[in-house]
Motif scaffolding. Structure first.
Motif, PDB file in Angstrom:
ATOM      1  N   ALA A  90      -2.290  25.612 -47.920  1.00 52.12           N
ATOM      2  CA  ALA A  90      -3.331  25.200 -46.965  1.00 52.12           C
ATOM      3  C   ALA A  90      -2.914  23.918 -46.247  1.00 52.12           C
ATOM      4  CB  ALA A  90      -4.657  24.998 -47.708  1.00 52.12           C
ATOM      5  N   LYS A 118      -0.264  24.731 -43.618  1.00 56.78           N
ATOM      6  CA  LYS A 118      -0.826  25.380 -42.428  1.00 56.78           C
ATOM      7  C   LYS A 118      -1.536  24.343 -41.559  1.00 56.78           C
ATOM      8  CE  LYS A 118      -4.012  28.880 -40.618  1.00 56.78           C
ATOM      9  NZ  LYS A 118      -4.231  28.022 -39.435  1.00 56.78           N
ATOM     10  N   SER A 119      -2.353  23.516 -42.182  1.00 57.17           N
ATOM     11  CA  SER A 119      -3.105  22.578 -41.355  1.00 57.17           C
ATOM     12  C   SER A 119      -2.175  21.548 -40.716  1.00 57.17           C
ATOM     13  CB  SER A 119      -4.271  21.953 -42.137  1.00 57.17           C
ATOM     14  OG  SER A 119      -3.873  20.753 -42.731  1.00 57.17           O
ATOM     15  N   GLY A 157       0.120  30.420 -40.995  1.00 58.31           N
ATOM     16  CA  GLY A 157      -1.005  31.171 -41.555  1.00 58.31           C
ATOM     17  C   GLY A 157      -0.842  32.681 -41.457  1.00 58.31           C
ATOM     18  N   GLU A 217      -0.183  36.122 -42.382  1.00 59.47           N
ATOM     19  CA  GLU A 217      -0.092  36.756 -43.713  1.00 59.47           C
ATOM     20  C   GLU A 217       1.281  37.390 -43.970  1.00 59.47           C
ATOM     21  OE1 GLU A 217      -2.171  37.335 -46.585  1.00 59.47           O
ATOM     22  OE2 GLU A 217      -2.924  35.492 -45.682  1.00 59.47           O
TER      23      GLU A 217
END
Length: 339
Positions: free
Chosen positions: A23, A26-27, A129, A131
């Motif tokens: 996470a 990604k951010s 992000g 998948e």
């Protein structure tokens, strides 16, 4: 660059540990890309399945990606956030000190275009992000960090850290040894084994001139040398584990724990440690730690044995190859078509 990177990086608020590294990456990647104009984004972004993602180089050369020297202060801070999403405090410190050493070499060699602390490049592969997989790279002379994210899993290899000079002997950074632990823990283990009568740990009196896997895109298992963990006492095994943890622990806790778990799953007793060359500080040496799934290799031979290369490779997992093939087959079985 106005603020020294290290000061910038260490002044950032520490990321909450409860935010998983996936996470956080990604951010940080989204924020980094969001800070770039079109021309800079053009340089920084690559197709996930393009050739560039596995282009792994730690020598001084022309590189692709967006270099620190072309970033504004805001963009620089955003790039540091990306590193922070992957590295532990210890890992961050090593990375920044390696960049500092480029400045030391610049002073020593008086060749500012060749030795440039601004020539560390950020590349983003695919869409953060996604998948099906995305990734990023931070690379320059003596530092090559490659991350591949598939679902909630991260591959952190190939991972390369190096130090020249291994020990800075003059000037304001005198005494700095960026990879002290990678040298000291391994040398102590070699000496403990020799003193304990396990001389087989030494597989050659002469150290190879360089790590054998070099800049190969795919690392394959090297000849088994030295001793198996199963041939070591508990204390010696613990010392070997500490050495492995020095490499793995450059990353944030959740990443480090996942990698150690993989090593244990493949069998810690099957891990081998072999040493070549001298066993005292100042002498040329080489060692490798090799398990069924991974390899850690370090050499200190160049520049009168004051120049360390240390690499960590995964035979199936470099650039997330194992995760990607698993993900692909999973979707084939589910009737999904991912190409």
């Amino acid at each position: 660059m106005k603020a020294p990177l290290l000061a910038l990086l260490l002044s950032l608020p520490v990321m909450a540990d409860d935010l998983s590294s996936v996470a956080a990456m990604k951010s940080a990647a989204d924020a980094f890309l969001g800070s770039l104009d079109e021309a800079k984004r053009e340089k920084a972004v690559f197709a996930f399945d393009g050739d560039e993602r596995e282009n792994f180089k730690f020598t001084p050369r022309e590189r692709t990606g967006l270099p620190l020297k072309e970033m504004s202060e805001t963009q620089n801070a955003a790039a540091m956030k990306l590193l922070e999403a992957a590295l532990s405090e210890k890992g961050k410190l090593k990375a920044m000190q390696i960049i500092t050493l480029e400045g030391v070499l610049r002073e020593m060699e008086k060749n500012p275009t060749y030795r440039d602390p601004g020539k560390y490049y950020v590349s983003i592969f695919g869409k953060p992000g996604d998948e099906k997989g995305w990734g990023w790279k931070f690379e320059g002379h003596h530092l090559a960090l490659n991350y591949t994210v598939v679902g909630d899993k991260v591959a952190v290899t190939p991972s390369f850290f190096a130090a020249n000079p291994a020990e800075v002997r003059e000037g304001e950074h005198k005494g700095l040894r960026v990879l002290a632990a990678e040298e000291d823990l391994a040398m102590a283990l070699a000496n403990v084994l020799i003193d304990g009568g396990k001389k087989d740990v030494i597989f050659s009196d002469k150290a190879p001139g360089e790590i054998l896997t070099a800049e190969n895109r795919k690392a394959t298992a090297l000849e088994p040398v030295g001793l198996l963990a199963s041939e070591m006492s508990d204390g010696q095994k613990q010392a070997l584990r500490e050495l492995i943890t020095e490499y793995v622990g450059r990353h944030r806790k959740d990443l480090a724990e996942a990698d150690l778990a993989k090593i244990d799953k493949a069998g810690f007793d099957k891990v081998r440690f072999g040493w070549a060359g001298g066993t005292k500080r100042g002498e040329a040496w080489y060692y490798r730690v090799q398990g069924p799934t991974f390899l850690m290799e370090a050499a200190n031979t160049q520049n009168n044995a004051n120049h360390i290369h240390a690499t960590w490779r995964s035979f199936e997992g470099d650039f997330g190859r194992d995760m990607l093939s698993e993900h692909y087959h999973q979707h084939e079985e589910d009737g999904g078509h991912h190409h």
